[in-house]
Scaffold this motif. Structure first.
Motif, PDB file in Angstrom:
ATOM      1  N   VAL A  35     -10.493  41.338 -71.101  1.00 19.48           N
ATOM      2  CA  VAL A  35     -10.673  40.104 -70.342  1.00 19.48           C
ATOM      3  C   VAL A  35     -12.165  39.800 -70.171  1.00 19.48           C
ATOM      4  O   VAL A  35     -12.605  38.645 -70.280  1.00 19.48           O
ATOM      5  CB  VAL A  35      -9.976  40.223 -68.977  1.00 19.48           C
ATOM      6  N   VAL A  36     -12.954  40.862 -69.926  1.00 21.64           N
ATOM      7  CA  VAL A  36     -14.398  40.659 -69.762  1.00 21.64           C
ATOM      8  C   VAL A  36     -15.030  40.193 -71.069  1.00 21.64           C
ATOM      9  O   VAL A  36     -15.926  39.341 -71.080  1.00 21.64           O
ATOM     10  CB  VAL A  36     -15.055  41.963 -69.269  1.00 21.64           C
ATOM     11  N   ARG A  37     -14.564  40.724 -72.186  1.00 23.00           N
ATOM     12  CA  ARG A  37     -15.110  40.305 -73.483  1.00 23.00           C
ATOM     13  C   ARG A  37     -14.845  38.822 -73.746  1.00 23.00           C
ATOM     14  O   ARG A  37     -15.710  38.114 -74.294  1.00 23.00           O
ATOM     15  CB  ARG A  37     -14.501  41.154 -74.597  1.00 23.00           C
ATOM     16  N   LEU A  38     -13.645  38.360 -73.385  1.00 20.89           N
ATOM     17  CA  LEU A  38     -13.353  36.937 -73.567  1.00 20.89           C
ATOM     18  C   LEU A  38     -14.264  36.074 -72.709  1.00 20.89           C
ATOM     19  O   LEU A  38     -14.701  34.987 -73.141  1.00 20.89           O
ATOM     20  CB  LEU A  38     -11.885  36.674 -73.213  1.00 20.89           C
ATOM     21  N   PHE A  39     -14.566  36.548 -71.511  1.00 24.18           N
ATOM     22  CA  PHE A  39     -15.467  35.800 -70.631  1.00 24.18           C
ATOM     23  C   PHE A  39     -16.899  35.806 -71.170  1.00 24.18           C
ATOM     24  O   PHE A  39     -17.617  34.802 -71.087  1.00 24.18           O
ATOM     25  CB  PHE A  39     -15.412  36.389 -69.229  1.00 24.18           C
ATOM     26  N   LEU A  40     -17.317  36.951 -71.726  1.00 25.35           N
ATOM     27  CA  LEU A  40     -18.694  37.073 -72.225  1.00 25.35           C
ATOM     28  C   LEU A  40     -18.902  36.340 -73.537  1.00 25.35           C
ATOM     29  O   LEU A  40     -20.045  36.063 -73.918  1.00 25.35           O
ATOM     30  CB  LEU A  40     -19.058  38.547 -72.401  1.00 25.35           C
ATOM     31  N   SER A  41     -17.819  36.072 -74.244  1.00 26.43           N
ATOM     32  CA  SER A  41     -17.983  35.381 -75.522  1.00 26.43           C
ATOM     33  C   SER A  41     -18.604  33.998 -75.325  1.00 26.43           C
ATOM     34  O   SER A  41     -19.375  33.521 -76.167  1.00 26.43           O
ATOM     35  CB  SER A  41     -16.626  35.252 -76.224  1.00 26.43           C
ATOM     36  N   GLY A  42     -18.299  33.344 -74.210  1.00 34.98           N
ATOM     37  CA  GLY A  42     -18.911  32.050 -73.923  1.00 34.98           C
ATOM     38  C   GLY A  42     -20.355  32.172 -73.500  1.00 34.98           C
ATOM     39  O   GLY A  42     -21.187  31.325 -73.836  1.00 34.98           O
ATOM     40  N   ILE A  43     -20.669  33.275 -72.757  1.00 35.13           N
ATOM     41  CA  ILE A  43     -22.046  33.448 -72.292  1.00 35.13           C
ATOM     42  C   ILE A  43     -22.975  33.785 -73.447  1.00 35.13           C
ATOM     43  O   ILE A  43     -24.106  33.277 -73.538  1.00 35.13           O
ATOM     44  CB  ILE A  43     -22.090  34.544 -71.213  1.00 35.13           C
ATOM     45  N   THR A  44     -22.540  34.648 -74.357  1.00 33.08           N
ATOM     46  CA  THR A  44     -23.385  35.020 -75.496  1.00 33.08           C
ATOM     47  C   THR A  44     -23.697  33.829 -76.389  1.00 33.08           C
ATOM     48  O   THR A  44     -24.762  33.756 -77.015  1.00 33.08           O
ATOM     49  CB  THR A  44     -22.702  36.129 -76.312  1.00 33.08           C
ATOM     50  N   ALA A  45     -22.758  32.886 -76.455  1.00 34.94           N
ATOM     51  CA  ALA A  45     -23.023  31.685 -77.259  1.00 34.94           C
ATOM     52  C   ALA A  45     -24.105  30.816 -76.623  1.00 34.94           C
ATOM     53  O   ALA A  45     -24.870  30.138 -77.322  1.00 34.94           O
ATOM     54  CB  ALA A  45     -21.735  30.874 -77.420  1.00 34.94           C
ATOM     55  N   VAL A  46     -24.190  30.866 -75.276  1.00 36.72           N
ATOM     56  CA  VAL A  46     -25.197  30.058 -74.580  1.00 36.72           C
ATOM     57  C   VAL A  46     -26.584  30.685 -74.689  1.00 36.72           C
ATOM     58  O   VAL A  46     -27.587  29.978 -74.922  1.00 36.72           O
ATOM     59  CB  VAL A  46     -24.799  29.881 -73.100  1.00 36.72           C
ATOM     60  N   VAL A  47     -26.667  32.024 -74.531  1.00 32.69           N
ATOM     61  CA  VAL A  47     -27.978  32.699 -74.518  1.00 32.69           C
ATOM     62  C   VAL A  47     -28.442  33.069 -75.912  1.00 32.69           C
ATOM     63  O   VAL A  47     -29.499  33.688 -76.080  1.00 32.69           O
ATOM     64  CB  VAL A  47     -27.902  33.967 -73.642  1.00 32.69           C
TER      65      VAL A  47
END
Length: 224
Positions: A35-47
């Motif tokens: 679940v955390v990986r799915l959430f971080l996938s959006g953040i990594t695309a931004v940074v």
């Protein structure tokens, strides 16, 4: 690798049961990190393309650091708040302080689950393997933080008494295997009358048989 308890009221957990508990915890943490990986996938695309998009600490990225923090938080919070994890609870285990009766301090738990486990994983996990040979079943992380892993509850085992060899079985006694036959003689077959009890449809027996009445002659005078 058996338990070797120095205290009669404490049973230390050995290597294999602790390994089973850790495997259960690993499955739970893996499912949570998805679940955390799915959430971080959006953040990594931004940074991506910024200073946080590459390696932040040595060769670890921001995503790696966040995943490690969530992984460690599971063990830290569960151990500090409840003294156990879901895997240890399933195996009836609990982490306690060597000072019996004292609550685990947050600093000891954090040090145990971070630095202690890192040192245990070195050299093909020798820090965990020594649990099977230590008298109190301690790993390196237990030695550093002065903790023990014990069985939370003792399970009472009641002995099963068996019939001695050569003792009459249920034939003629009406007793099930492993049970004592009833006292007072053999058990009558089902439906057979019990001495002293009346048979259905018959009058109950009296106190004793009545004596036969002798025939008496008529005392009237004969007609002449």
């Amino acid at each position: 690798m058996q338990n070797n308890c120095n205290r009669p009221d404490v049973a230390y957990a050995g290597f294999w049961v602790r390994l089973a508990a850790y495997c259960i915890d690993s499955v739970i943490v893996f499912a949570g990190l998805l679940v955390v990986r799915l959430f971080l996938s959006g953040i990594t695309a931004v940074v991506e393309g910024t200073a946080f998009g590459g390696n932040v600490l040595f060769h670890y990225t921001l995503k790696d650091i966040i995943l490690y923090v969530f992984h460690v938080l599971y063990f830290i919070l569960c151990t500090y708040l409840t003294g156990t994890t879901l895997g240890k609870r399933a195996m009836n285990l609990r982490v306690v302080s060597a000072d019996w009766g004292q609550r685990l301090s947050l600093l000891d738990v954090v040090y145990r689950e971070t630095v202690g486990r890192f040192l245990c994983s070195l050299s093909i996990g020798i820090g965990y393997i020594i649990v099977g040979f230590d008298g109190e079943k301690r790993g390196i992380h237990d030695m550093l933080c002065d903790t023990r892993v014990i069985y939370a509850k003792k399970i009472k085992v009641f002995p099963v008494y068996q019939m001695p060899k050569g003792y009459p079985g249920p034939q003629g006694y009406g007793a099930a295997p492993g049970q004592m036959p009833p006292m007072g003689g053999p058990t009558p077959a089902p439906g057979s009358p019990v001495p002293g009890n009346p048979v259905p449809g018959q009058m109950p027996p009296t106190a004793g048989p009545k004596p036969a009445q002798e025939e008496t002659k008529n005392n009237l005078p004969e007609d002449k």
